[in-house]
Design an enzyme around this catalytic site. Structure first.
Site, PDB file in Angstrom:
ATOM      1  CE  LYS A  59      -4.247  -1.491  -0.035  1.00 32.57           C
ATOM      2  NZ  LYS A  59      -4.718  -2.496   0.898  1.00 32.57           N
ATOM      3  CE  LYS A  97     -14.507  -6.857  -1.413  1.00 35.09           C
ATOM      4  NZ  LYS A  97     -14.047  -6.710  -0.031  1.00 35.09           N
ATOM      5  CE  LYS A 134      -5.515  -9.833  -3.347  1.00 37.63           C
ATOM      6  NZ  LYS A 134      -6.414  -9.581  -2.310  1.00 37.63           N
TER       7      LYS A 134
HETATM    8  P1  TYM Z   1     -11.097  -8.584   2.146  1.00 37.12           P
HETATM    9  O1  TYM Z   1     -12.317  -7.763   2.310  1.00 37.12           O
HETATM   10  O2  TYM Z   1     -10.014  -8.068   1.283  1.00 37.12           O
HETATM   11  O3  TYM Z   1     -11.453 -10.037   1.620  1.00 37.12           O
HETATM   12  C1  TYM Z   1     -12.436 -10.812   2.265  1.00 37.12           C
HETATM   13  C2  TYM Z   1     -12.106 -12.280   2.202  1.00 37.12           C
HETATM   14  O4  TYM Z   1     -11.987 -12.708   0.856  1.00 37.12           O
HETATM   15  C3  TYM Z   1     -10.720 -13.339   0.659  1.00 37.12           C
HETATM   16  N1  TYM Z   1     -10.230 -13.049  -0.699  1.00 37.12           N
HETATM   17  C4  TYM Z   1      -9.706 -13.967  -1.506  1.00 37.12           C
HETATM   18  N2  TYM Z   1      -9.482 -15.282  -1.336  1.00 37.12           N
HETATM   19  C5  TYM Z   1      -8.948 -15.951  -2.360  1.00 37.12           C
HETATM   20  N3  TYM Z   1      -8.628 -15.366  -3.559  1.00 37.12           N
HETATM   21  C6  TYM Z   1      -8.835 -14.050  -3.758  1.00 37.12           C
HETATM   22  N4  TYM Z   1      -8.545 -13.505  -4.935  1.00 37.12           N
HETATM   23  C7  TYM Z   1      -9.384 -13.270  -2.705  1.00 37.12           C
HETATM   24  N5  TYM Z   1      -9.714 -11.964  -2.570  1.00 37.12           N
HETATM   25  C8  TYM Z   1     -10.226 -11.851  -1.317  1.00 37.12           C
HETATM   26  C9  TYM Z   1      -9.812 -12.751   1.714  1.00 37.12           C
HETATM   27  O5  TYM Z   1      -8.718 -13.595   1.978  1.00 37.12           O
HETATM   28  C10 TYM Z   1     -10.759 -12.619   2.879  1.00 37.12           C
HETATM   29  O6  TYM Z   1     -10.900 -13.846   3.540  1.00 37.12           O
HETATM   30  N6  TYM Z   1      -8.449  -7.938   6.333  1.00 37.12           N
HETATM   31  C11 TYM Z   1      -9.598  -8.641   5.783  1.00 37.12           C
HETATM   32  C12 TYM Z   1     -10.889  -8.337   6.522  1.00 37.12           C
HETATM   33  C13 TYM Z   1     -10.806  -8.617   7.974  1.00 37.12           C
HETATM   34  C14 TYM Z   1     -10.747  -9.905   8.599  1.00 37.12           C
HETATM   35  C15 TYM Z   1     -10.709  -9.645   9.982  1.00 37.12           C
HETATM   36  C16 TYM Z   1     -10.740 -11.211   8.110  1.00 37.12           C
HETATM   37  C17 TYM Z   1     -10.788  -7.682   8.962  1.00 37.12           C
HETATM   38  N7  TYM Z   1     -10.732  -8.295  10.162  1.00 37.12           N
HETATM   39  C18 TYM Z   1     -10.644 -10.700  10.916  1.00 37.12           C
HETATM   40  C19 TYM Z   1     -10.679 -12.253   9.048  1.00 37.12           C
HETATM   41  C20 TYM Z   1     -10.635 -12.003  10.410  1.00 37.12           C
HETATM   42  C21 TYM Z   1      -9.786  -8.183   4.339  1.00 37.12           C
HETATM   43  O7  TYM Z   1      -9.368  -7.133   3.958  1.00 37.12           O
HETATM   44  O8  TYM Z   1     -10.522  -8.993   3.580  1.00 37.12           O
END
Ligand code: TYM
Length: 337
Positions: free
Chosen positions: A117, A204, A201
């Site tokens: 980032k 969003k 990957k």
């Molecule tokens: P976020 O919002 O970026 O993504 C949500 C979930 O989707 C998974 N994910 C993917 N898995 C496989 N391939 C991909 N291309 C892909 N893109 C997204 C992410 O691994 C995630 O499981 N930091 C986290 C949100 C969060 C969180 C937490 C998760 C905040 N607190 C506590 C677990 C526990 C995030 O930004 O996810």
């Protein structure tokens, strides 16, 4: 007399920064569905985490509502799992403050997501980004989670959550927090769903997402535009990344026989990428169509969404307050009155 088995606890969240895509679904939500009846589950919408990118209030609210509707549309049952919005549980930010006192600049600066980032958005390297893994650890350990179903991209954050949990336990000589472990759908490696634009990957913000709510015609168009090459020229040739990605996605959404058929076609230099993409698009659409229909039904049902959010907030707070009482006691933050 039969003993009641105590269920292990699960926590996971998704940021409301856009509609859910296949990466979110196969990396996370699919595991939520698998776990919701057998574990004590907390699935939330990480609205505080999303503030690092400074959304407008209107966008933030619309995003939270959309992800809530999409969670439900995917089949998460609010009676079985606790579905809640992160900011409805202010205890999380209190625990985040305490954990920050034991999170060191060096380890936070070394986090891959932070470095990435800082490189890609040099004008917005805020403290929230730096301490993002600390807030995530607070989310997880406030419910004393044993398992965290997430995609591969969250592996390092989860490792840091374990570090912060263990550090707290050591510092206060009490095993308050279990070490949260990753959970994967098939018990194998954490997965990374690729984008179809050649490399990396699905994300969003990468503009390469295939969304659960998306119209089948748009999905077909996106898949047909996926990057490939001129085709193999030798038998059993190693696949270049864009082609490998196409196969990776197919392994996730299609039947094993379908994957095997196209693998054989590739290995014998007979592959027609057009045919493969058509099949892949239809297999994706088979997954998304029922979800899309439910999203459209649910997203405008404010009364139901409100009811789910309220119920989840109450249950999540109960658990958070319980842990925080123990945390304050251990730290020595006792009331004098
Ligand atoms: P976020 O919002 O970026 O993504 C949500 C979930 O989707 C998974 N994910 C993917 N898995 C496989 N391939 C991909 N291309 C892909 N893109 C997204 C992410 O691994 C995630 O499981 N930091 C986290 C949100 C969060 C969180 C937490 C998760 C905040 N607190 C506590 C677990 C526990 C995030 O930004 O996810």
């Amino acid at each position: 007399m039969s003993e009641k088995k105590i269920k292990k606890t699960v926590v996971s969240g998704i940021r409301p920064t856009g509609n859910l895509h296949l990466g979110n679904y196969f990396g996370a939500v699919r595991s939520f569905l698998k776990m919701q009846h057998d574990f004590n589950c907390y699935f939330f919408i990480a609205d505080i985490h999303s503030l690092t990118t400074h959304p407008t209030p209107a966008n933030l609210q619309a995003g939270v509502r959309q992800v809530l509707a999409e969670y439900l549309a995917c089949g998460i049952d609010p009676e079985a799992a606790t579905i809640f919005i992160q900011s409805d549980v202010p205890e999380v930010t209190e625990l985040y403050t305490y954990l920050n006192m034991n999170a060191y600049l060096g380890e936070l600066e070394r986090t891959t997501s932070f470095k990435e980032k800082a490189r890609t958005q040099p004008d917005n390297v805020n403290a929230g980004l730096l301490t993002y893994p600390v807030l995530m650890a607070a989310d997880i350990i406030i419910h004393k989670a044993n398992y965290v179903p997430v995609g591969k991209d969250q592996e390092q954050h989860l490792e840091m959550a374990r570090t912060f949990a263990n550090r707290f336990n050591r510092m206060y000589h009490h095993k308050l927090f279990p070490a949260p472990k990753p959970f994967t759908f098939d018990g194998k490696d954490m997965i990374k769903v690729p984008g179809l634009d050649g490399s990396g990957k699905m994300g969003k913000s990468s503009g390469n997402g295939i969304y659960l709510y998306e119209d089948p015609a748009d999905i077909r168009k996106k898949v047909m535009r996926a990057v490939t090459d001129a085709g193999p020229t030798e038998m059993n040739q190693v696949k270049p990344e864009p082609v490998e990605n196409l196969f990776t996605l197919m392994k996730i959404v299609s039947a094993p026989e379908t994957v095997e058929y196209f693998e054989n076609q590739y290995n014998s230099c007979q592959i027609r990428y057009g045919d493969m993409k058509k099949q892949l698009a239809e297999d994706i659409i088979a997954v998304t169509t029922p979800i899309r229909e439910r999203i459209l039904e649910l997203v405008n049902d404010s009364e139901y969404l409100g009811k789910v959010a309220r119920m989840g907030a109450e249950k999540a707070r109960e658990s958070a307050v319980r842990t925080l009482t123990e945390v304050r006691e251990l730290i020595g933050l006792r009331k004098l009155y």
